[in-house]
Design an enzyme around this catalytic site. Structure first.
Site, PDB file in Angstrom:
ATOM      1  N   SER A 121       0.882  -1.216   0.040  1.00  0.00           N
ATOM      2  CA  SER A 121      -0.069  -0.009   0.018  1.00  0.00           C
ATOM      3  C   SER A 121       0.825   1.383  -0.059  1.00  0.00           C
ATOM      4  O   SER A 121       0.142   2.106  -0.291  1.00  0.00           O
ATOM      5  CB  SER A 121      -0.955   0.073   1.230  1.00  0.00           C
ATOM      6  N   HIS A 142      -3.099  -3.570  -5.401  1.00  0.00           N
ATOM      7  CA  HIS A 142      -3.441  -3.250  -4.107  1.00  0.00           C
ATOM      8  C   HIS A 142      -5.182  -3.241  -3.831  1.00  0.00           C
ATOM      9  O   HIS A 142      -5.878  -2.512  -4.113  1.00  0.00           O
ATOM     10  CB  HIS A 142      -3.126  -1.797  -4.231  1.00  0.00           C
ATOM     11  N   GLU A 154      -6.357  -1.357  -7.089  1.00  0.00           N
ATOM     12  CA  GLU A 154      -5.377  -0.922  -7.880  1.00  0.00           C
ATOM     13  C   GLU A 154      -4.469  -1.693  -8.472  1.00  0.00           C
ATOM     14  O   GLU A 154      -3.819  -2.367  -7.848  1.00  0.00           O
ATOM     15  CB  GLU A 154      -4.788   0.421  -6.997  1.00  0.00           C
ATOM     16  N   ASN A 192      -4.778   6.561  -1.404  1.00  0.00           N
ATOM     17  CA  ASN A 192      -4.100   6.944  -0.434  1.00  0.00           C
ATOM     18  C   ASN A 192      -3.232   8.277  -0.829  1.00  0.00           C
ATOM     19  O   ASN A 192      -3.163   9.042   0.050  1.00  0.00           O
ATOM     20  CB  ASN A 192      -2.804   5.924  -0.066  1.00  0.00           C
TER      21      ASN A 192
END
Length: 504
Positions: A121, A142, A154, A192
């Site tokens: 991540s 991810h 992802e 993120n």
């Protein structure tokens, strides 16, 4: 590279590995689950089987699907047993050297056609692949926790990843029932990265003593439509997770001001005040929930109200608001000596408006009209505002049936600052070509549960309005965190959508 994927290896039987194994087996892939800790994979397999049993009892799986899933999942005792895999997904500790070492071991076990995937991540996919003999077959996949429920994944291309590998992973993800979004290998990837603005800007507002964390949470829930306020979200995630991610992305982008972390979270991490997991964060979770004192009800402002016309965009919403409150509205170019003065700047503070318009600071307040004065209202004082008058104005506005937070002077209120920051960061992700605008918005809505994707939000609120907020914030504070992204500037100037290209 493999033309098809049939056998999937999963290394790491923690929450992430267990979830990945579950959805892959449910989708009909043969799954080999391995963990270096004795019995970890077997326990994970049992937990997965229990989940399938619950799904069967709720008719979310048929008896045939249940049986096929059970038969598709196998626990293996050594990495050598992964030799037959077409795809291996690692979901182990977030340490670069450990992940590199694992992939180097796999180099000597699996075939050269096997795809190697990291579920990292926060680490660079390119850096992980650099230790392997075939970096072209290494990519990122991810998933988000809990994997079966969080439907976005992802797919990350490392610098040397073969395009065909990423395309196969997109297809694999779709087969598991997830929505894949494609991203370049950059710090934070999509979700993120895009999520930086919500927490960091809220922390900045708190640090500047503009509003309490409770007020900020309430404003973002009830004015902007978020399910959780930023501080409720930080408590839920845990600062031991959130703060290191803030620092990692900030440093990986070489101290880019847009991602600057906060001393508030650093201090709380040192004190062990991490959130729900420790029983205490910004809120208390030990059974003795702190209840903020209820302020005494103040008299309602009974005099006239004068609305500054400088920000013509905000005037209709303000007039409609005060009409709902049943107040007399003055129409003169200047307020009378008895009037309460209302300003509604974009990206500026009340003090600046008072000085520019020559208003009486004692009886001037600001109202945020970015969201057309719907939902929870933000009423902003300046340093000279009469406190009793401000309380009376707050009581007046409550006659509209809306909640009202009384906050201190700030360039950009609360909603303006946070939403403009979110939209600006998303615009810069699009500018860098990290992913498509459409994938960006889909990933954020699914991965972060935002009420709208950030680019769609920019379109809804108006790109020129968001640009004005950012430019005024930058001019007011001098902080480069607010400098507008070129992606946003150009589209605002041309009247274009952030989310859709002109030919779409």
């Amino acid at each position: 590279m493999k033309t098809s994927i049939a056998v999937v290896g999963v290394i790491g039987a923690g929450a992430m590995g267990r979830g990945i194994a579950q959805i892959a087996a449910q989708a009909g892939f043969s799954v080999l689950l391995f963990d270096v800790q004795a019995d970890a994979a077997s326990k994970a397999s049992q937990l997965i089987a229990e989940q399938w049993q619950k799904m069967l009892s709720k008719a979310k799986l048929s008896a045939e699907q249940y049986q096929r899933a059970l038969e598709s999942l196998q626990v293996v005792n050594g990495m050598q047993d992964l030799a037959q895999c077409d795809l291996v997904v690692e979901a182990i500790v977030e340490k670069l050297d450990v992940k590199r070492g694992l992939f180097q071991q796999l180099d000597d076990i699996v075939s050269d056609a096997c795809i190697l995937v990291t579920n990292t991540s926060s680490l660079s996919v390119t850096a992980i692949a650099a230790g392997t003999k075939i970096p072209e077959r290494v990519a990122g996949l991810h998933f988000f926790n809990p994997v079966p429920l969080m439907k976005v994944v992802e797919v990350i291309d490392g610098l040397l990843t073969d395009a065909a590998v990423a395309e196969q992973l997109m297809a694999f993800s779709t087969q598991t029932g997830h929505l894949p979004v494609r991203a370049k290998d950059t710090p934070g990837f999509i979700v993120n990265h895009a999520g930086r603005g919500y927490g960091t800007e809220a922390l900045r507002i708190l640090q500047e003593n503009v509003a309490s964390f409770r007020q900020i949470d309430q404003i973002m829930r009830e004015a902007a439509g978020f399910k959780l306020g930023p501080f409720e979200l930080l408590d839920l995630t845990g600062l031991d997770v959130s703060h290191p991610v803030m620092e990692a992305i900030y440093h990986q982008y070489y101290e880019e001001p847009r991602y600057r972390p906060s001393v508030i979270t650093a201090q709380r991490v040192h004190a062990g005040v991490l959130g729900r997991k420790t029983g205490r964060g910004f809120y208390s979770y030990n059974g003795n929930q702190e209840v903020p004192p209820v302020p005494e009800q103040q008299p309602v402002w009974a005099g006239p109200v004068w609305v500054n016309q400088e920000n013509a965009d905000a005037v209709p919403a303000l007039l409609a608001l005060f009409e709902r409150c049943g107040v007399t509205i003055e129409n003169g170019e200047q307020p009378s000596a008895e009037a309460l003065c209302i300003v509604s700047p974009y990206g500026e503070d009340v003090s600046t408006c008072v000085a520019r318009a020559g208003l009486d600071a004692r009886r001037t307040l600001g109202i945020d009209a970015l969201t057309a004065c719907q939902g929870h209202l933000s009423l902003m004082m300046n340093p000279a505002t009469d406190a009793n008058l401000a309380a009376q104005c707050q009581s007046l506005l409550q006659k509209s049936g809306q909640g009202v937070s009384l906050i201190q002077d700030s360039a950009g209120f609360v909603v303006q600052r946070i939403l403009a920051t979110i939209i600006n960061i998303a615009s810069d992700i699009a500018q860098q070509g990290i992913c498509s605008p459409q994938d960006l918005d889909k990933a954020v809505v699914l991965g972060l549960a935002y009420p709208l994707g950030p680019l769609a939000w920019g379109d809804k609120l108006g790109t020129s309005r968001i640009l004005l907020v950012l430019r005024n914030l930058y001019a007011s504070t001098g902080d480069p965190r607010y400098r507008p992204s070129p992606w946003l500037v150009r589209r605002a100037q041309l009247g274009l959508s952030l989310l859709h290209l002109p030919h779409q």
